[in-house]
Design an enzyme around this catalytic site. Structure first.
Site, PDB file in Angstrom:
ATOM      1  N   CYS A  50      36.756  -3.781   7.788  1.00 14.73           N
ATOM      2  CA  CYS A  50      36.891  -2.315   7.707  1.00 14.73           C
ATOM      3  C   CYS A  50      38.346  -1.879   7.608  1.00 14.73           C
ATOM      4  O   CYS A  50      38.616  -0.771   7.161  1.00 14.73           O
ATOM      5  CB  CYS A  50      36.203  -1.664   8.904  1.00 14.73           C
ATOM      6  SG  CYS A  50      36.952  -2.091  10.497  1.00 14.73           S
TER       7      CYS A  50
ATOM      8  N   HIS B 295      30.338   3.128  14.313  1.00 18.10           N
ATOM      9  CA  HIS B 295      31.181   3.576  13.184  1.00 18.10           C
ATOM     10  C   HIS B 295      30.272   3.663  11.950  1.00 18.10           C
ATOM     11  O   HIS B 295      30.435   2.911  10.986  1.00 18.10           O
ATOM     12  CB  HIS B 295      32.332   2.602  12.975  1.00 18.10           C
ATOM     13  CG  HIS B 295      33.461   3.138  12.140  1.00 18.10           C
ATOM     14  ND1 HIS B 295      33.503   4.441  11.674  1.00 18.10           N
ATOM     15  CD2 HIS B 295      34.601   2.542  11.680  1.00 18.10           C
ATOM     16  CE1 HIS B 295      34.614   4.609  10.969  1.00 18.10           C
ATOM     17  NE2 HIS B 295      35.292   3.480  10.961  1.00 18.10           N
TER      18      HIS B 295
ATOM     19  N   ARG C 229      36.412  11.699  15.852  1.00 15.94           N
ATOM     20  CA  ARG C 229      36.765  10.312  16.195  1.00 15.94           C
ATOM     21  C   ARG C 229      37.303  10.326  17.621  1.00 15.94           C
ATOM     22  O   ARG C 229      38.342  10.957  17.893  1.00 15.94           O
ATOM     23  CB  ARG C 229      37.814   9.747  15.231  1.00 15.94           C
ATOM     24  CG  ARG C 229      38.423   8.449  15.757  1.00 15.94           C
ATOM     25  CD  ARG C 229      39.292   7.734  14.761  1.00 15.94           C
ATOM     26  NE  ARG C 229      38.488   7.088  13.729  1.00 15.94           N
ATOM     27  CZ  ARG C 229      38.916   6.095  12.965  1.00 15.94           C
ATOM     28  NH1 ARG C 229      40.133   5.608  13.111  1.00 15.94           N
ATOM     29  NH2 ARG C 229      38.138   5.580  12.048  1.00 15.94           N
TER      30      ARG C 229
ATOM     31  N   ARG D 157      34.902   4.379   1.209  1.00 15.06           N
ATOM     32  CA  ARG D 157      34.795   5.352   2.307  1.00 15.06           C
ATOM     33  C   ARG D 157      34.737   6.762   1.722  1.00 15.06           C
ATOM     34  O   ARG D 157      33.982   7.617   2.159  1.00 15.06           O
ATOM     35  CB  ARG D 157      36.004   5.237   3.260  1.00 15.06           C
ATOM     36  CG  ARG D 157      36.072   3.934   4.037  1.00 15.06           C
ATOM     37  CD  ARG D 157      34.941   3.799   5.036  1.00 15.06           C
ATOM     38  NE  ARG D 157      34.867   4.926   5.948  1.00 15.06           N
ATOM     39  CZ  ARG D 157      35.618   5.092   7.040  1.00 15.06           C
ATOM     40  NH1 ARG D 157      36.494   4.169   7.384  1.00 15.06           N
ATOM     41  NH2 ARG D 157      35.475   6.156   7.826  1.00 15.06           N
TER      42      ARG D 157
ATOM     43  N   ASP E 132      36.302  -8.060  12.100  1.00 19.86           N
ATOM     44  CA  ASP E 132      37.119  -6.902  12.486  1.00 19.86           C
ATOM     45  C   ASP E 132      38.128  -7.398  13.522  1.00 19.86           C
ATOM     46  O   ASP E 132      38.049  -8.537  13.992  1.00 19.86           O
ATOM     47  CB  ASP E 132      36.202  -5.794  13.054  1.00 19.86           C
ATOM     48  CG  ASP E 132      36.928  -4.473  13.306  1.00 19.86           C
ATOM     49  OD1 ASP E 132      38.089  -4.322  12.845  1.00 19.86           O
ATOM     50  OD2 ASP E 132      36.353  -3.592  13.967  1.00 19.86           O
TER      51      ASP E 132
ATOM     52  N   GLN F 292      31.546   3.831   8.225  1.00 22.50           N
ATOM     53  CA  GLN F 292      32.070   2.569   7.694  1.00 22.50           C
ATOM     54  C   GLN F 292      30.947   1.753   7.066  1.00 22.50           C
ATOM     55  O   GLN F 292      31.109   1.163   5.988  1.00 22.50           O
ATOM     56  CB  GLN F 292      32.724   1.768   8.837  1.00 22.50           C
ATOM     57  CG  GLN F 292      33.320   0.456   8.382  1.00 22.50           C
ATOM     58  CD  GLN F 292      34.517   0.672   7.480  1.00 22.50           C
ATOM     59  OE1 GLN F 292      35.432   1.407   7.822  1.00 22.50           O
ATOM     60  NE2 GLN F 292      34.541   0.036   6.310  1.00 22.50           N
TER      61      GLN F 292
HETATM   62  N1   CP Z   1      38.209   1.587   8.777  1.00 30.82           N
HETATM   63  C1   CP Z   1      38.684   2.702   9.344  1.00 30.82           C
HETATM   64  O1   CP Z   1      37.925   3.496   9.946  1.00 30.82           O
HETATM   65  O2   CP Z   1      40.010   2.904   9.186  1.00 30.82           O
HETATM   66  P1   CP Z   1      40.932   3.998   9.873  1.00 30.82           P
HETATM   67  O3   CP Z   1      41.005   3.644  11.344  1.00 30.82           O
HETATM   68  O4   CP Z   1      42.245   3.888   9.178  1.00 30.82           O
HETATM   69  O5   CP Z   1      40.295   5.355   9.694  1.00 30.82           O
HETATM   70  N1  NVA Z   2      36.945  -1.750  15.823  1.00 22.34           N
HETATM   71  C1  NVA Z   2      38.082  -1.013  15.334  1.00 22.34           C
HETATM   72  C2  NVA Z   2      37.762  -0.306  14.070  1.00 22.34           C
HETATM   73  C3  NVA Z   2      38.878   0.485  13.470  1.00 22.34           C
HETATM   74  C4  NVA Z   2      38.486   1.188  12.217  1.00 22.34           C
HETATM   75  C5  NVA Z   2      38.553  -0.036  16.403  1.00 22.34           C
HETATM   76  O1  NVA Z   2      37.704   0.600  17.035  1.00 22.34           O
HETATM   77  O2  NVA Z   2      39.757   0.082  16.616  1.00 22.34           O
END
Ligand code: CP
Ligand code: NVA
Length: 302
Positions: A254, A128, A101, A282, A214, A131
């Site tokens: 998400c 992502h 990540r 997830r 989101d 997700q």
């Molecule tokens: N939805 C999601 O990826 O959550 P986190 O940022 O908590 O991993």
């Molecule tokens: N769009 C958000 C998703 C988090 C899971 C971000 O990138 O922060």
């Protein structure tokens, strides 16, 4: 066989994606199967915060008999400038799979290019995909096959929205995206089969059986949050907007969510919301993915 990676939705065919969802459903029925990944390790590199992604990948490995290592990029030599390619060469000689990540899809591709083992995108600035696996699993649990349905995305056409767009083209559903000027899908994604950028939240949700949103400011965009809050003020998913979708439309997010910003509390905590199933899925979806990438025969899953 070449090492397979999952850096975005198109890295797997529709048939392979369907196979992962099938594995996920089986593993959800019988979550603890320690023989499947006994002795195998997943290295998880996090340059950004996470609750769901970290917990679900870690528990997924444990339930399948393997082990997950949490590596904050701040505490590894990556944070002190060790090249990504060298890090990939080293970690992939020890771990069986890697999840990353960070805020660079390009760096994830660079890592994958030098890795002997599968690399999974656990979120980047552009995508992502894990997700969306969970989201499609959730939709299909509630409403059956997603093919032919209309999904509405209301808000920032961000990393999660991008992967939704690629999933629409892959799996044959419609995605209608409503975003304020300056926050729309890129031209390539807006031109994919089944994907459209529309003029208003009402236009997006008309005929939709799923409404998704989101946060207005993703991780790393905190400095823009005042400007974004202004731009997105009329893009909240509230009860009035949900009422313009199909009567049985589901709501997904998400998470983490900001009630009173991108979604009204009455919607996310209301009867059409499936966000808690979505979050739980997830775990199951990623177990399907891990078992597939690590070449566990589907027949070995009970
Ligand atoms: N939805 C999601 O990826 O959550 P986190 O940022 O908590 O991993
Ligand atoms: N769009 C958000 C998703 C988090 C899971 C971000 O990138 O922060």
């Amino acid at each position: 066989m070449n090492t397979r990676h999952y850096l975005d939705i198109p890295d797997l065919s529709a048939e392979e994606t369907r196979a992962i969802l099938r594995r996920a459903r089986a593993l959800k029925t019988r979550p603890v199967q320690p023989g499947l990944l006994a002795g195998r390790s997943l290295a998880m590199i996090f340059a950004k915060s996470s609750t769901r992604t970290r917990v679900s990948f870690e528990i997924a490995m444990t339930q399948m008999g393997g082990h997950a290592l949490f590596l904050s990029s701040r505490d590894t030599q990556l944070g002190r400038g060790e090249p990504i390619a060298d890090t990939a060469r080293v970690i992939s000689r020890m771990a069986d799979c890697v999840m990353i990540r960070n805020d660079s899809q390009a760096d994830q591709a660079e890592f994958a290019a030098h890795s002997r083992v599968p690399v999974i995108n656990g979120l980047s600035e552009l995508a992502h995909p894990c997700q969306i696996l969970a989201d499609v699993l959730t939709f299909e649990e509630h409403r059956g096959p997603i093919g032919g349905h209309r999904v509405a995305w209301v808000g920032d056409a961000n990393n999660v929205c991008n992967s939704w767009a690629r999933a629409a083209a892959l799996l044959g559903f419609e995605l209608a995206v409503a975003s304020p000027p300056g926050y729309a899908l890129g031209a390539e994604l807006a031109g994919l089969d089944g994907v459209s950028q529309v003029d208003s939240p009402a236009a997006a949700v008309a005929g939709a059986t799923l409404v998704v949103t989101d946060v207005w400011s993703s991780m790393g965009q905190e400095a823009e949050s005042a400007r974004r809050a202004e731009a997105f003020a009329s893009y909240q998913v509230d009860a009035a907007l949900m009422a313009q979708a199909q009567p049985d439309a589901l709501f997904m997010h998400c998470l983490p969510a900001h009630r009173g910003e991108e979604v009204a509390g009455a919607v996310i905590d209301g009867a059409q919301s499936v966000v808690w199933d979505e979050a739980e899925n997830r775990l199951h979806a990623q177990k399907g993915l891990l078992s597939f990438l690590l070449e566990v025969p589907e027949g070995a899953i009970e």
